[in-house]
Write an enzyme that holds these catalytic residues in place. Structure first.
Site, PDB file in Angstrom:
ATOM      1  N   ASP A 291       0.864  -1.180   0.000  1.00 41.38           N
ATOM      2  CA  ASP A 291       0.000   0.000   0.000  1.00 41.38           C
ATOM      3  C   ASP A 291       0.901   1.232   0.000  1.00 41.38           C
ATOM      4  O   ASP A 291       1.650   1.458   0.961  1.00 41.38           O
ATOM      5  CB  ASP A 291      -0.901   0.020   1.232  1.00 41.38           C
ATOM      6  CG  ASP A 291      -1.950  -1.079   1.200  1.00 41.38           C
ATOM      7  OD1 ASP A 291      -2.282  -1.541   0.096  1.00 41.38           O
ATOM      8  OD2 ASP A 291      -2.420  -1.489   2.271  1.00 41.38           O
ATOM      9  N   ASP A 450     -13.796  -4.349  -1.813  1.00 39.49           N
ATOM     10  CA  ASP A 450     -13.619  -4.031  -0.388  1.00 39.49           C
ATOM     11  C   ASP A 450     -14.953  -4.226   0.340  1.00 39.49           C
ATOM     12  O   ASP A 450     -15.698  -3.266   0.556  1.00 39.49           O
ATOM     13  CB  ASP A 450     -13.151  -2.581  -0.212  1.00 39.49           C
ATOM     14  CG  ASP A 450     -11.766  -2.346  -0.772  1.00 39.49           C
ATOM     15  OD1 ASP A 450     -10.950  -3.272  -0.743  1.00 39.49           O
ATOM     16  OD2 ASP A 450     -11.502  -1.229  -1.244  1.00 39.49           O
TER      17      ASP A 450
END
Length: 595
Positions: A291, A450
């Site tokens: 990330d 998600d």
């Protein structure tokens, strides 16, 4: 629409004719090397046919790593004068043929191949040698090899595209493949050519995936591979070296055999990527995820959140800094990661033209990482601050040119799926998924989901796919579904993960990256019920994400669900679990694994 700038940097050409030293390439999987000695630079040039679709930066980097310079094909005459040609075909079959025809390259390319001069086709560069393909509604090929290219049979229950590391079975000895042995190479394709009596003299190797398909062809100096050697780590570099410098490859392998200890000699410790006795076939992939975002000082760092919160819990709540993106990616390649994914969660992802730092990360990473790279964040149609508009395919092109092999689409995929259902389940060609897959092929498009778990008392309570859960809800609820979210999990939408996965598959996605907000950063294992439900609902590969805390969690998700790959971030960054440790455990569990 405006055309995006192409940041590809051409290889520096050597003008001197004086001998120079060419650095040898050391493979991690075995001790053989490409020998280093003085060679006249005029013999170290290769012509590259890059017709402008997809990522060929890694091919360029592999060629340069092996000590060669590159001359690009800019006009048909360049093929006439070429002495050694590499054709890294990427994208869709129809798009490739159209571009080659528009550039006037079809005839000269056929003439070059039929002349018998050294040729190496990669992936689509193999398929185009056949008479045609059913991809893109049916297209004629170059007609060099008898046979047609057809889609994998999805009724067999195997995920399609065929993505990942698989074995090859040579039909005869060759300089190109003699160094491979039982090491796996990286494939990513939805269509394949099949062996037949008519093309038997061309077939150099086959691979099994729902049946036998052609993975390498060769006749004389003309070769082509269905897999991606530039993405197959040290093994792939050895294959490219076998094409570029066959005499040196033969000599290096001879030295390796001579150095191999006899049975009476003590055997050296096994190399990190030495072959295993595990099962053959398509390996389950272990993916390292980074990330990436800008910290409060404006530097790009790798971070990791707990349930998507990337700031420290105490002190000044700074962005958690776990390292530099390129260095970490290179470390994971060296440790044996099957793929590396960059998820760009920083603020300036909203305009790729202003996202110079992330593009530079990809360029630099592709010079050190010879496994597939995925990038996500801001892959959508956009208008920049000056009012210029760019299609999603143009935005993706900038990432592909910078070194990405796949792009990941997140929140925009939720909008696309909801619009798809609102139209009655009919694609209309307007979405980023459709536009990118039409140009680059579905294997280049990953959709990142998600979701968070929502409990219900009974399936009839919601219009979404539910499962009976082994983890009852706070009020004893026995059923649940998974609500998809956008904006980094901050906003929920009225669509479930199963429905979203089915929609994006219909729109042209080639892979699902399945996160889980509830399990993110917890380290207690993947949400097996979620992964199982989604992998059963689609025929494309599913990557399990969120929750890995031990090697056992990887074997658990592979044994219990149809996941094709499993991804982890924080446990790898903090060295709590090692990639090699995970893979050794998978082998012990008899799970196909690339070592």
């Amino acid at each position: 629409m405006h055309t995006l700038s192409c940041p590809l940097a051409a290889a520096v050409e050597v003008s001197t004719s004086a001998p120079r030293s060419v650095c040898r390439v050391v493979t991690r999987s075995r001790p053989s090397i490409v020998a280093c000695h003085a060679i006249n630079s005029s013999n170290r040039e290769v012509t590259l046919l890059d017709y402008g679709a997809g990522n060929v930066r890694s091919v360029r980097n592999a060629i340069k790593k092996l000590g060669y310079t590159i001359r690009d094909v800019e006009k048909p005459a360049d093929l006439v004068s070429a002495e050694k040609l590499i054709f890294p075909g990427v994208g869709s079959y129809g798009q490739a043929i159209r571009i080659l025809s528009q550039k006037g390259l079809v005839g000269p390319l056929k003439d070059y191949i039929e002349s018998g001069r050294p040729f190496l086709g990669i992936c689509l560069g193999l398929q185009l040698l056949f008479e045609g393909s059913e991809e893109s509604g049916g297209c004629e090929g170059l007609g060099i090899i008898p046979g047609a290219v057809t889609q994998f049979d999805t009724t067999l229950g195997l995920p399609v595209p065929h993505i990942g590391w698989n074995n090859i079975s040579p039909t005869r000895g060759s300089v190109l493949l003699d160094g491979v042995g039982d090491r796996r190479v990286y494939f990513v394709h939805s269509y394949r050519a099949t062996p037949s009596p008519a093309n038997a003299d061309w077939v150099l190797s086959t691979t099994q995936y729902g049946g036998e398909f052609v993975s390498t062809v060769n006749r004389g100096s003309v070769s082509a591979v269905q897999f991606h050697p530039e993405k197959s780590g040290p093994t792939g570099l050895d294959i490219i070296a076998g094409f570029l410098q066959p005499e040196e490859a033969v000599a290096a392998r001879g030295r390796e055999r001579a150095a191999t200890p006899s049975p009476s000699s003590p055997a050296p410790a096994p190399a990190p990527n030495s072959p295993s006795s595990g099962p053959y076939g398509l390996a389950k992939r272990v993916i390292a995820c980074l990330d990436v975002r800008s910290n409060d000082q404006g530097d790009l760092v790798v971070t990791k959140g707990d349930q998507y919160d990337v700031r420290e819990k105490e002190g000044g709540r700074d962005v958690r800094n776990l390292g530099k993106p390129v260095d970490l990616a290179a470390r994971y390649f060296e440790e044996g990661a099957d793929e590396v994914a960059f998820l760009n969660i920083t603020g300036f992802r909203d305009c790729v033209m202003e996202d110079a730092p992330m593009l530079e990360v990809l360029r630099r990473a592709s010079e050190r990482v010879f496994v597939p790279l995925t990038v996500g964040g801001g892959i959508k149609a956009l208008t920049d601050s000056s009012g210029r508009s760019f299609s999603a395919a143009e935005v993706a092109a900038e990432y592909f040119r910078s070194g990405a092999d796949k792009v990941s689409i997140g929140s925009d995929a939720v909008d696309a799926a909801q619009a798809y259902y609102a139209r009655g389940g009919v694609p209309d060609g307007s979405t980023a998924i459709e536009q990118i897959s039409a140009v680059y092929g579905k294997q280049a498009v990953v959709v990142s989901i998600d979701p968070r778990r929502v409990y219900v008392t009974e399936p009839a309570a919601v219009p979404h796919a539910t499962v009976r859960t082994s983890k009852p809800g706070p009020n004893g609820e026995e059923f649940c579904w998974w609500q998809c979210t956008v904006k980094g999990g901050r906003e929920g939408r009225d669509i479930g993960a199963v429905e979203l996965a089915r929609a994006v598959e219909a729109l042209g996605a080639g892979e699902i990256l399945l996160n889980c907000i509830d399990n993110d950063g917890v380290g207690k294992g993947f949400d097996l019920e979620l992964v199982g439900a989604v992998s059963k609902a689609v025929t494309i590969p599913v990557i399990a994400s969120s929750g890995a805390g031990s090697p056992q969690h990887f074997s658990e998700v592979f044994h219990s669900t149809g996941a094709a790959a499993a991804l982890a971030a924080g446990v790898f960054h903090r060295r709590e679990v090692g990639i090699e440790q995970v893979k050794k455990h998978l082998v012990e569990q008899n799970i196909p694994t690339r070592l």
